[in-house]
Design a protein around this motif. Sequence first.
Motif, PDB file in Angstrom:
ATOM      1  N   GLN A 234       0.802  -1.223   0.000  1.00 56.44           N
ATOM      2  CA  GLN A 234       0.000   0.000   0.000  1.00 56.44           C
ATOM      3  C   GLN A 234       0.833   1.269   0.000  1.00 56.44           C
ATOM      4  OE1 GLN A 234      -0.235  -2.603   2.124  1.00 56.44           O
ATOM      5  NE2 GLN A 234      -2.351  -2.925   2.837  1.00 56.44           N
ATOM      6  N   GLN A 235       2.151   1.134   0.132  1.00 57.37           N
ATOM      7  CA  GLN A 235       3.020   2.314   0.152  1.00 57.37           C
ATOM      8  C   GLN A 235       3.842   2.479  -1.129  1.00 57.37           C
ATOM      9  OE1 GLN A 235       3.017   0.206   3.141  1.00 57.37           O
ATOM     10  NE2 GLN A 235       1.370   1.607   3.738  1.00 57.37           N
ATOM     11  N   HIS A 236       3.913   1.454  -1.935  1.00 56.33           N
ATOM     12  CA  HIS A 236       4.744   1.515  -3.144  1.00 56.33           C
ATOM     13  C   HIS A 236       3.963   1.026  -4.364  1.00 56.33           C
ATOM     14  CE1 HIS A 236       8.516   2.444  -1.053  1.00 56.33           C
ATOM     15  NE2 HIS A 236       8.132   1.587  -0.134  1.00 56.33           N
ATOM     16  N   PHE A 237       4.276   1.623  -5.506  1.00 57.34           N
ATOM     17  CA  PHE A 237       3.780   1.189  -6.816  1.00 57.34           C
ATOM     18  C   PHE A 237       2.247   1.182  -6.894  1.00 57.34           C
ATOM     19  CE2 PHE A 237       7.578  -1.575  -5.784  1.00 57.34           C
ATOM     20  CZ  PHE A 237       8.508  -0.693  -6.325  1.00 57.34           C
ATOM     21  N   LEU A 238       1.609   2.207  -6.320  1.00 57.88           N
ATOM     22  CA  LEU A 238       0.156   2.283  -6.341  1.00 57.88           C
ATOM     23  C   LEU A 238      -0.372   2.846  -7.655  1.00 57.88           C
ATOM     24  CD1 LEU A 238      -0.720   3.377  -2.689  1.00 57.88           C
ATOM     25  CD2 LEU A 238      -0.907   1.123  -3.738  1.00 57.88           C
ATOM     26  N   ARG A 239       0.478   3.371  -8.495  1.00 59.37           N
ATOM     27  CA  ARG A 239       0.081   3.829  -9.820  1.00 59.37           C
ATOM     28  C   ARG A 239       0.813   3.007 -10.874  1.00 59.37           C
ATOM     29  NH1 ARG A 239       1.477   8.131 -11.989  1.00 59.37           N
ATOM     30  NH2 ARG A 239      -0.275   8.323 -13.430  1.00 59.37           N
ATOM     31  N   LYS A 357      16.217  -4.149  -9.350  1.00 57.29           N
ATOM     32  CA  LYS A 357      16.237  -2.702  -9.161  1.00 57.29           C
ATOM     33  C   LYS A 357      15.234  -2.042 -10.106  1.00 57.29           C
ATOM     34  CE  LYS A 357      21.002  -2.048  -7.556  1.00 57.29           C
ATOM     35  NZ  LYS A 357      22.307  -1.386  -7.836  1.00 57.29           N
ATOM     36  N   VAL A 358      14.419  -1.149  -9.553  1.00 57.18           N
ATOM     37  CA  VAL A 358      13.466  -0.373 -10.342  1.00 57.18           C
ATOM     38  C   VAL A 358      13.509   1.067  -9.852  1.00 57.18           C
ATOM     39  CG1 VAL A 358      11.900  -2.281 -10.865  1.00 57.18           C
ATOM     40  CG2 VAL A 358      11.592  -0.977  -8.765  1.00 57.18           C
ATOM     41  N   THR A 359      13.011   1.962 -10.666  1.00 55.82           N
ATOM     42  CA  THR A 359      12.925   3.373 -10.302  1.00 55.82           C
ATOM     43  C   THR A 359      11.466   3.734 -10.061  1.00 55.82           C
ATOM     44  OG1 THR A 359      14.869   3.918 -11.620  1.00 55.82           O
ATOM     45  CG2 THR A 359      13.412   5.738 -11.012  1.00 55.82           C
ATOM     46  N   GLU A 360      11.165   4.208  -8.870  1.00 59.78           N
ATOM     47  CA  GLU A 360       9.807   4.616  -8.514  1.00 59.78           C
ATOM     48  C   GLU A 360       9.759   6.138  -8.441  1.00 59.78           C
ATOM     49  OE1 GLU A 360       6.431   3.441  -5.172  1.00 59.78           O
ATOM     50  OE2 GLU A 360       8.552   3.398  -4.629  1.00 59.78           O
ATOM     51  N   ASP A 361       8.866   6.754  -9.231  1.00 60.94           N
ATOM     52  CA  ASP A 361       8.817   8.209  -9.248  1.00 60.94           C
ATOM     53  C   ASP A 361       7.976   8.747  -8.096  1.00 60.94           C
ATOM     54  OD1 ASP A 361       6.159   7.937  -9.956  1.00 60.94           O
ATOM     55  OD2 ASP A 361       6.452   8.501 -12.050  1.00 60.94           O
ATOM     56  N   ALA A 362       7.800  10.066  -8.067  1.00 61.54           N
ATOM     57  CA  ALA A 362       7.096  10.707  -6.957  1.00 61.54           C
ATOM     58  C   ALA A 362       5.625  10.326  -6.890  1.00 61.54           C
ATOM     59  CB  ALA A 362       7.235  12.219  -7.073  1.00 61.54           C
ATOM     60  N   VAL A 367       9.082   3.661 -13.440  1.00 60.94           N
ATOM     61  CA  VAL A 367       9.432   4.262 -14.728  1.00 60.94           C
ATOM     62  C   VAL A 367      10.699   3.577 -15.242  1.00 60.94           C
ATOM     63  CG1 VAL A 367       8.336   6.491 -14.318  1.00 60.94           C
ATOM     64  CG2 VAL A 367      10.688   6.141 -13.541  1.00 60.94           C
ATOM     65  N   PRO A 368      10.801   3.385 -16.595  1.00 65.89           N
ATOM     66  CA  PRO A 368       9.814   3.787 -17.605  1.00 65.89           C
ATOM     67  C   PRO A 368       8.669   2.807 -17.709  1.00 65.89           C
ATOM     68  CG  PRO A 368      11.647   2.696 -18.671  1.00 65.89           C
ATOM     69  CD  PRO A 368      11.994   2.764 -17.210  1.00 65.89           C
ATOM     70  N   GLN A 369       7.511   3.303 -18.128  1.00 58.76           N
ATOM     71  CA  GLN A 369       6.388   2.476 -18.533  1.00 58.76           C
ATOM     72  C   GLN A 369       5.447   3.330 -19.370  1.00 58.76           C
ATOM     73  OE1 GLN A 369       2.931   1.411 -15.842  1.00 58.76           O
ATOM     74  NE2 GLN A 369       4.540   1.760 -14.296  1.00 58.76           N
ATOM     75  N   PRO A 370       4.644   2.690 -20.246  1.00 57.02           N
ATOM     76  CA  PRO A 370       3.791   3.468 -21.144  1.00 57.02           C
ATOM     77  C   PRO A 370       2.642   4.155 -20.417  1.00 57.02           C
ATOM     78  CG  PRO A 370       3.356   1.129 -21.378  1.00 57.02           C
ATOM     79  CD  PRO A 370       4.556   1.251 -20.488  1.00 57.02           C
ATOM     80  N   LYS A 371       2.027   5.093 -21.098  1.00 49.92           N
ATOM     81  CA  LYS A 371       0.934   5.871 -20.538  1.00 49.92           C
ATOM     82  C   LYS A 371      -0.385   5.452 -21.172  1.00 49.92           C
ATOM     83  CE  LYS A 371      -0.729  10.639 -20.025  1.00 49.92           C
ATOM     84  NZ  LYS A 371      -0.444  12.063 -20.320  1.00 49.92           N
ATOM     85  N   ALA A 372      -1.421   5.366 -20.339  1.00 52.62           N
ATOM     86  CA  ALA A 372      -2.774   5.122 -20.831  1.00 52.62           C
ATOM     87  C   ALA A 372      -3.479   6.470 -20.988  1.00 52.62           C
ATOM     88  CB  ALA A 372      -3.545   4.232 -19.872  1.00 52.62           C
ATOM     89  N   PHE A 373      -4.207   6.649 -22.085  1.00 47.54           N
ATOM     90  CA  PHE A 373      -4.874   7.923 -22.383  1.00 47.54           C
ATOM     91  C   PHE A 373      -6.376   7.784 -22.151  1.00 47.54           C
ATOM     92  CE2 PHE A 373      -0.921   8.020 -24.711  1.00 47.54           C
ATOM     93  CZ  PHE A 373      -0.471   9.320 -24.524  1.00 47.54           C
ATOM     94  N   ALA A 374      -6.929   8.684 -21.328  1.00 46.91           N
ATOM     95  CA  ALA A 374      -8.349   8.647 -21.000  1.00 46.91           C
ATOM     96  C   ALA A 374      -9.182   9.238 -22.129  1.00 46.91           C
ATOM     97  CB  ALA A 374      -8.607   9.413 -19.702  1.00 46.91           C
ATOM     98  N   VAL A 375     -10.304   8.599 -22.425  1.00 48.95           N
ATOM     99  CA  VAL A 375     -11.232   9.095 -23.434  1.00 48.95           C
ATOM    100  C   VAL A 375     -12.182  10.123 -22.824  1.00 48.95           C
ATOM    101  CG1 VAL A 375     -13.164   8.421 -24.926  1.00 48.95           C
ATOM    102  CG2 VAL A 375     -11.123   6.986 -24.781  1.00 48.95           C
TER     103      VAL A 375
END
Length: 627
Positions: A234-239, A357-362, A367-375
């Motif tokens: 619940q503290q990491h990688f929630l997005r 090892k992974v990089t977790e942003d703010a 990251v990196p990972q692709p972005k989903a676009f909302a309609v």
Amino acid sequence: MKKLLLLFCCLFSTYLFAHKVSNEKAVLRLWHLSEENKTIEGSFFMFKDGNVYIEDAKSNVVHFPLNHFSKQDQDFALQKNAWIAQLNNELHATKNQPATDNRFWIVGLLLVGLWGYIFAIANKNKRRYFTPIPALGLLLILYGFTGKSIRSVLTTTNPLTLDSAFVPFKPNVYTRWDNTYFYVESKGIPNHGMMTGITSWQQQVPVPQCYTDTNAWSIPLNPVLATTPVPVNQQHFLRGAVAVAANGVAIFNPYTNTGVDAFLDGQLDNWGGHCGRADDYHYHTAPLHLYTSGQTTANLPIAFALDGFAVYGSKEPDGVTPMTALDANHGHFGVNGVYHYHGTAAAPYMIGNMVGKVTEDATLQIVPQPKAFAVRPALTPLSGAVITGCIPNGTNNSYSLTYTRTGQNYSVDYSWTTSGNFTFNFVSPTGTTTSTYNNKQGHNCTIPTGPFPLTLISFTAKLTNNKVLLNWSTTNQFNSKSCIVERSVNGFTWTILGSLPTANTPGVHAQSFRDEAPKAKNYYRIKFLDNDGKFTYSNTQVVELKKSETGVIIYPNPTNNGFSLQLGSEVQDKDVQQVSIFNLNGEKVLETQQYKSKIDINHLPKGTYLVTIMLANSQLNKKLIVQ
């Protein structure tokens, strides 16, 4: 008192400076050579210039090109080589990476305590003899904070092995790779049902996403073990995602961005997925149904975490052995020395901690990972709704999602056009409400299905009558200009031998080229040049001329200061063109350009080395042990 003090010093010096001693022999394994159609037994010796060197039970060293081995053996060789390279890097980096050694400060504290006790009971005239003890204790405490470094192990993944996991789901997914990442392109829509069974619905529906081109999924090809694995909680990688399934669908943290277990909260469908705020479909648990539905086989991963490590189901990677005990990260190291996770029906379902090892942003996203676009704007939860179906139409541009609420039937019928026009019809017992949106970004795309880039099917190089015949076959020769044959004598510097045009037509095409004047050792590769100037290379084939392993003898071996070359009757002094010595990291540590009866190696540290002797028409490899 003197005897007691002497005994104390002996015991703790033994504890403090003790080292582990290992008398284990090298473990022999069976290596499968597909090109030669044979199996050899031996242990990994080294990897150099595209060749795997193997030492048999009699200490003889043989080598074969990497691509002659089975995929499993290729992976094992690359892992061993990367592990050795990492260990050597750590040895060089230790001086600049301080860490604590608990033994020193524990002994230091005990020495200070002993001094206090002796000082209290000893005769005043003798106390001065014990004054060095606290100083020694303090020095040991300080020294305890230097020395050993924390290790991190590098893993190298064969992209062809990784690609095999995605093959069952092509052409719905498309894969490619470079030296850093393995890329997965998809629309994020699986070839199974969706949404049915959800009892806690956020009113989001599946809409295809463009995980393509620069917005593709990126899986590290050289994952590194993390010093401290980061928990998936619940503290990491929630997005965003923590992994991507073999069918191109994202896999999120089991916990949603509100911190609840999505499965236990009733938010997931019968396949462990649902839609996010951008109407992007994704899983929150391991997609074990890919096995049970027969879409893939037990020996293939069902997913890859974004740290680069594979995810398997209830079987080990051989597809037969039942899953063995899992560690706190929800995985373990396989028999090939490579880490992998396992998916289970119970929490944490797939990944307990990110081993790599992974990089977790703010925003708590890898990251990196692709972005989903909302309609459209995200909607709110609809209490009491139970989804009963989500059925696509025949043209793959619309769905009808049905649900019940308070005993009545409802549906969301939605469709889209290639120009980005989305229409949502919300059908209820009292009427229909329609909403329209226009959002072409991230939704109007196609997954490459053909023509695919030129694909190399096979490439061989065989020696016949002191000439080398190269044969290769390709498919999808679209936008292709030529096949350029290149040769090297060392695996680094290449020259062009010739060029053949391509057919630029579909189907399988076989081509060949003959090297009329090969060298003692030859590396061959094909450069496939496109009309737009882009190009790719084949794998490398290695061919050596006639080889005589009995022509030269190294003695003494083992040695501590030097060795001699005893030439057989079929080898003369002038035939020896070069003698090179390599360490197990593949680094050249000594070289002579002509025959010497005695070669001095006083400057070499103790260890095992490979001696390469270049003759006029062959190359010999000998194992050398320096004591």
